[in-house]
Enzyme design. Structure first.
Site: not given
Length: 321
Positions: A228, A215, A103
């Site tokens: 995501d 996200d 991420h």
């Protein structure tokens, strides 16, 4: 200065030498008793801050993006990869740190500066405790594939940082009681058995707020997309990330519910920010990227729910069941 001070104390000792001195006689002391309970205990009306994880926890089917399905781990360790369909990151360590690592790299990498990806990957690998010398090249190559992969009608490489919002947090008021049956009713027209799955979620009715974080929200060619990233390890082969396998994982982990709720949040936000906002014109859809398995036609799930379902979920959150 130089003055002496004398303090005179009374001759009576203090505290009293007798342990009973100074206490009232027993006959004068009132008997002790608990006050009777005269109030009514408030009932649990479900008022709280909830989340997608909380709603899906009762089904024991949801797995976080940085967790593995046990059967996938066994395949990866015992069966060995298919030589022609091997997933490059099948053996990359699976942990909470792995999900955070992916991420952070994708959040901070600027697609306009492609040469900065490899140094960023190496730096973040070391920061999260991974062996950069062993994984740097493989992770960089895999993420380049993610950046170039078609995600619906866009590619991450084509979306500049100025057209992105990362970790978009929201708190949606849930004015009425949000129940599993009411959620299932909104999915009644969804193909397959997902409405029945939602009806069996075992969460307490929710009143208060539904919170979460998206996200990535990206704007491309005039449309808004919800993305995501998932680091789930579904298996060692490309076939483990084929469309039918992806659809099953989306339902089993209740990610279908997740992106619908997140799209409701995006729907409300766009209604406040975009003049003349229209769902059919302005929203591209939701895209879930399973980072370990992105390839030619694998590792990507894209859906654009109909307006009627999003509006039904929106009404449910506003008004309750």
């Amino acid at each position: 200065q130089g003055v002496e001070t004398t303090i005179c104390l009374p001759k009576t000792a203090w505290p009293p030498t007798s342990p009973r001195a100074g206490r009232a006689p027993a006959a004068e002391r009132p008997a002790l008793a608990a006050r009777p309970w005269t109030r009514t205990a408030p009932r649990d009306d479900g008022w709280r801050v909830g989340s997608f994880t909380g709603l899906s926890r009762g089904a024991h089917a949801h797995r976080d993006a940085d967790e593995d399905a046990p059967e996938a781990l066994n395949d990866a360790r015992d069966g060995g990869p298919d030589e022609e369909g091997e997933v490059p990151l099948a053996a990359f360590p699976a942990s909470a740190q792995a999900g955070l690592f992916f991420h952070e790299v994708l959040e901070h990498h600027d697609p306009a500066l492609p040469d900065t990806l490899a140094p960023l990957v190496d730096d973040r690998l070391r920061a999260y405790g991974f062996d950069a010398s062993a994984w740097g090249g493989r992770v960089t190559d895999a993420l380049r594939g993610v950046l170039d992969a078609p995600l619906g009608a866009l590619r991450l490489r084509d979306v500049p940082l100025s057209a992105r919002m990362t970790e978009l947090r929201f708190e949606l008021p849930a004015g009425g009681a949000l129940t599993a049956d009411a959620l299932a009713a909104c999915f009644a027209d969804h193909p397959g058995d997902y409405a029945a799955r939602v009806a069996h979620l075992g969460f307490r009715p929710l009143r208060g707020f539904l919170a979460g974080a998206i996200d990535l929200v990206a704007r491309h060619d005039g449309r808004w997309w919800l993305l995501d990233y998932k680091s789930n390890r579904l298996g060692p082969r490309r076939a483990d990330y084929a469309p039918e396998r992806m659809a099953r994982e989306m339902a089993d982990a209740h990610y279908v519910l997740q992106y619908h709720l997140y799209l409701v949040a995006l729907h409300r936000w766009l209604g406040l920010r975009v003049p003349g906002y229209d769902w059919d014109r302005d929203v591209g859809g939701a895209c879930y990227v399973f980072l370990r398995g992105v390839g030619e036609g694998t590792g990507v799930f894209v859906d654009r729910p109909p307006r009627a379902r999003i509006e039904a979920l929106d009404r449910l959150l506003r008004e309750g069941a």
